[in-house]
Design an enzyme around this catalytic site. Structure first.
Site, PDB file in Angstrom:
ATOM      1  N   HIS A 197       0.832  -1.211   0.000  1.00 38.49           N
ATOM      2  CA  HIS A 197       0.000   0.000   0.000  1.00 38.49           C
ATOM      3  C   HIS A 197       0.865   1.258   0.000  1.00 38.49           C
ATOM      4  O   HIS A 197       0.540   2.256  -0.637  1.00 38.49           O
ATOM      5  CB  HIS A 197      -0.911   0.009   1.232  1.00 38.49           C
ATOM      6  CG  HIS A 197      -1.986  -1.022   1.192  1.00 38.49           C
ATOM      7  ND1 HIS A 197      -2.954  -1.056   0.205  1.00 38.49           N
ATOM      8  CD2 HIS A 197      -2.257  -2.069   2.003  1.00 38.49           C
ATOM      9  CE1 HIS A 197      -3.765  -2.075   0.431  1.00 38.49           C
ATOM     10  NE2 HIS A 197      -3.365  -2.709   1.505  1.00 38.49           N
TER      11      HIS A 197
ATOM     12  N   GLU B 285      -7.757 -12.735 -18.753  1.00 37.66           N
ATOM     13  CA  GLU B 285      -6.718 -12.737 -17.715  1.00 37.66           C
ATOM     14  C   GLU B 285      -6.356 -14.148 -17.272  1.00 37.66           C
ATOM     15  O   GLU B 285      -5.616 -14.326 -16.295  1.00 37.66           O
ATOM     16  CB  GLU B 285      -7.152 -11.886 -16.518  1.00 37.66           C
ATOM     17  CG  GLU B 285      -8.558 -12.141 -16.055  1.00 37.66           C
ATOM     18  CD  GLU B 285      -9.099 -11.052 -15.142  1.00 37.66           C
ATOM     19  OE1 GLU B 285      -8.299 -10.352 -14.481  1.00 37.66           O
ATOM     20  OE2 GLU B 285     -10.325 -10.888 -15.089  1.00 37.66           O
TER      21      GLU B 285
ATOM     22  N   ASP C 187      -2.997 -10.336 -13.725  1.00 36.25           N
ATOM     23  CA  ASP C 187      -3.375 -11.728 -13.463  1.00 36.25           C
ATOM     24  C   ASP C 187      -2.899 -12.656 -14.570  1.00 36.25           C
ATOM     25  O   ASP C 187      -2.479 -13.784 -14.300  1.00 36.25           O
ATOM     26  CB  ASP C 187      -4.893 -11.847 -13.289  1.00 36.25           C
ATOM     27  CG  ASP C 187      -5.321 -11.655 -11.840  1.00 36.25           C
ATOM     28  OD1 ASP C 187      -4.523 -11.985 -10.944  1.00 36.25           O
ATOM     29  OD2 ASP C 187      -6.435 -11.179 -11.602  1.00 36.25           O
TER      30      ASP C 187
ATOM     31  N   CYS D  65      -5.894  -3.258 -19.999  1.00 36.19           N
ATOM     32  CA  CYS D  65      -6.154  -2.376 -18.855  1.00 36.19           C
ATOM     33  C   CYS D  65      -5.274  -2.718 -17.661  1.00 36.19           C
ATOM     34  O   CYS D  65      -5.413  -2.130 -16.593  1.00 36.19           O
ATOM     35  CB  CYS D  65      -7.627  -2.415 -18.448  1.00 36.19           C
ATOM     36  SG  CYS D  65      -8.194  -4.027 -17.889  1.00 36.19           S
TER      37      CYS D  65
END
Length: 552
Positions: free
Chosen positions: A188, A429, A453, A500
């Site tokens: 994060h 994916e 992924d 994306c």
């Protein structure tokens, strides 16, 4: 001069003095308390104070780094109120008659160790979070002062690691760069640094000693290098590099309003990835052609119960209206794996990345799926909405989805609720979807590749495991061949295809994607103008054959 090597997680050059980030040092002593009830009341009061602090952090993060990145502090608030966590602390105070600080510290260590031992990458990340909230409660209990940067001038922060709360608490005007000894590029804190546009380096080979405080240094986020006490030649070279980077960013602003067209006249759509309605301002500010990925799962992650159809409708409608006729591609609910939602009450899985997630949940819990689809179709009357379904592995899944979509549309017609026919697409994916992409292309109107992924599944590498960073290679020939196969199958069947995932913003691959004929790239809003510059500088015909030959 001493050269220290690490890994850059956000580019940029910072020149200034080092400031050793001093974390609060809590010397926790165990002592006997006579009145356990009074000690529990003391803990409960500290818990309330912690929740107030976390709400303040959320509000600060909301302004500085956006709603999606601020969500971690909502997670922390939920963890503070977790019944198992609270009961463990209270039980320890009650049965052992110990002080609250000791009970919180011990419980925090136990929970952190439990999370760290789990196979699931998302749960491993919670280990650091539970340590963060436990230390915060202890700080409130002991009335400790907050960790700060002790400097009147902007500095390069040097630390073992930084928790998300510590990153957000820092005064951005006093931070030139983050340099940490530990950390993961997918943490994060790394994500926050990128969002805050601050150069950041992790895994730097450095002994954190007090004598580093105040010494001159250069942090190069592009190469992951720190120059300690730089010589004049290095200083001059890095000053020039920093000046060029800043000049480049200024020049990018001149690309607003320009077309995404190569030197030989080939065009490509450049869209933006977002997580919330508030992100639309960044999309428009950076001149994106549309929204290529709206991660609708954040509507679920940010609440303590299922978002209603009306709540979802208002969010989708707001994005569609603000984009004023530009395409908005909304991905249906994609939770599971590293995105867990407590109120879904899902069983623990040994390997959640390969488990009950995304479209698999939607096709199993059809009421939840239909609620979202009704909201999406209602919002389609207010803008140009496309709908995208994640984690597809078969034609049968797509046909089942289309059947449910038709049921939802029939329900809306019967109720006299207006809607437009939305373009339907799927995420590619999984290797399975790649291998049957020629069949899938006959069922939908577009493909969008989730390269994060797809790379993880193709290489059999957990992308959130820092131990595997050295062999995690999204440029692997197998991954690029798969992307080309999908593009070829899409175009052979008359549908468009985009990317994306993270690779869409990888400027080293832009020419390759253009040579493949990719129709659309969707990236973080801040990366749009840099990608446009790269597109406008490329002559596809001149490089096409050489680039594609490498994939044969």
């Amino acid at each position: 001069m001493i050269v220290l090597n690490g890994k850059g997680v956000f580019g940029g050059v910072a020149i200034g003095k080092l400031s050793l980030y001093q974390k609060q040092q809590h010397q926790i002593k165990r002592y006997h308390v006579e009145d356990a009830d009074a000690e529990i009341a003391r803990f409960e009061e500290a818990k309330k104070g912690t929740l107030v602090q976390l709400q303040e952090l959320y509000n600060k993060a909301l302004k500085e780094v956006g709603e999606a990145n601020a969500a971690i502090f909502e997670v922390h608030q939920m963890m503070v109120e977790d019944l198992d966590y609270i009961e463990s602390i209270i039980n320890m105070i009650n049965t052992q008659n110990v002080n609250a600080e000791y009970a919180v510290a011990t419980t925090g260590d136990n929970f952190a160790e439990m999370f760290a031992s789990m196979d699931d990458a998302y749960m491993k990340e919670r280990s650091a979070d539970v340590k963060d909230i436990s230390e915060r409660i202890i700080s409130v209990l002991s009335n400790a002062t907050k960790s700060t940067v002790d400097s009147d001038e902007p500095v390069i922060i040097l630390a073992e690691d930084l928790a998300p709360s510590e990153t957000v608490q820092l005064d951005k005007d006093k931070v030139l760069a983050f340099v940490t000894k530990f950390g993961s590029s997918n943490s994060h804190t790394a994500i926050l640094a990128r969002t805050m546009n601050i150069p950041a380096l992790i895994s730097v080979d450095v002994d954190l000693t007090e004598e580093l405080n105040g010494r001159m240094a250069i942090a190069d986020g592009f190469t992951g290098t720190v120059y300690l006490d730089p010589d004049e030649e290095t200083l001059k070279k890095m000053q020039e590099k920093r000046a060029k980077d800043l000049e480049k960013k200024e020049l990018l602003l001149q690309l607003k309003g320009k077309e995404n067209v190569t030197l030989d006249g080939k065009s490509i759509n450049i869209y933006a990835n977002i997580g919330n309605v508030s992100d639309v301002a960044n999309v428009l500010q950076n001149d994106a052609g549309g929204v290529g990925l709206f991660r609708s799962e954040f509507l679920y992650l940010e609440t303590t119960d299922y978002p209603t159809e009306e709540e979802q409708f208002q969010s989708y409608k707001a994005v569609a209206e603000r984009m004023a006729g530009k395409k908005v591609i909304i991905r249906t609910l994609d939770i599971g794996a590293d995105k867990q939602v407590d109120y879904f009450n899902m069983d623990k899985e040994e390997n959640p990345a390969l488990g009950y997630r995304a479209i698999r949940i939607c096709l199993d819990r059809i009421d939840i799926f239909k609620t979202q689809l009704r909201a999406l179709y209602r919002a389609s009357a207010y803008g140009k909405i496309s709908i995208m379904f994640p984690m597809i592995i078969s034609v049968e899944e797509v046909r089942e989805i289309k059947k449910i979509v038709e049921e939802v549309k029939a329900e809306l017609r019967d109720l006299g609720i207006p809607f437009d026919d939305c373009e339907l697409g799927i995420m590619i994916e999984t290797p399975a979807a790649v291998m049957v992409s020629d069949l899938l292309a006959k069922e939908v109107e577009f493909f969008s590749i989730g390269t994060n992924d797809l790379t993880q599944y193709t290489l059999a590498i957990d992308r959130q495991n820092p131990k595997l960073d050295k062999i995690y290679n999204p440029h692997h020939t197998a991954v690029l061949r798969m992307i080309k196969m999908v593009a070829d199958n899409a175009h052979a069947n008359g549908i468009w295809m985009g990317i994306c995932g993270e690779l869409g913003a990888d400027l080293e691959l832009t020419e390759t994607f253009l040579a493949m004929g990719i129709d659309e790239l969707s990236v973080s809003p801040s990366l749009i103008l840099g990608l446009r510059k790269k597109v406008r500088e490329t002559n596809v015909d001149a490089v096409k054959d050489a680039l594609l030959d490498r994939l044969k």
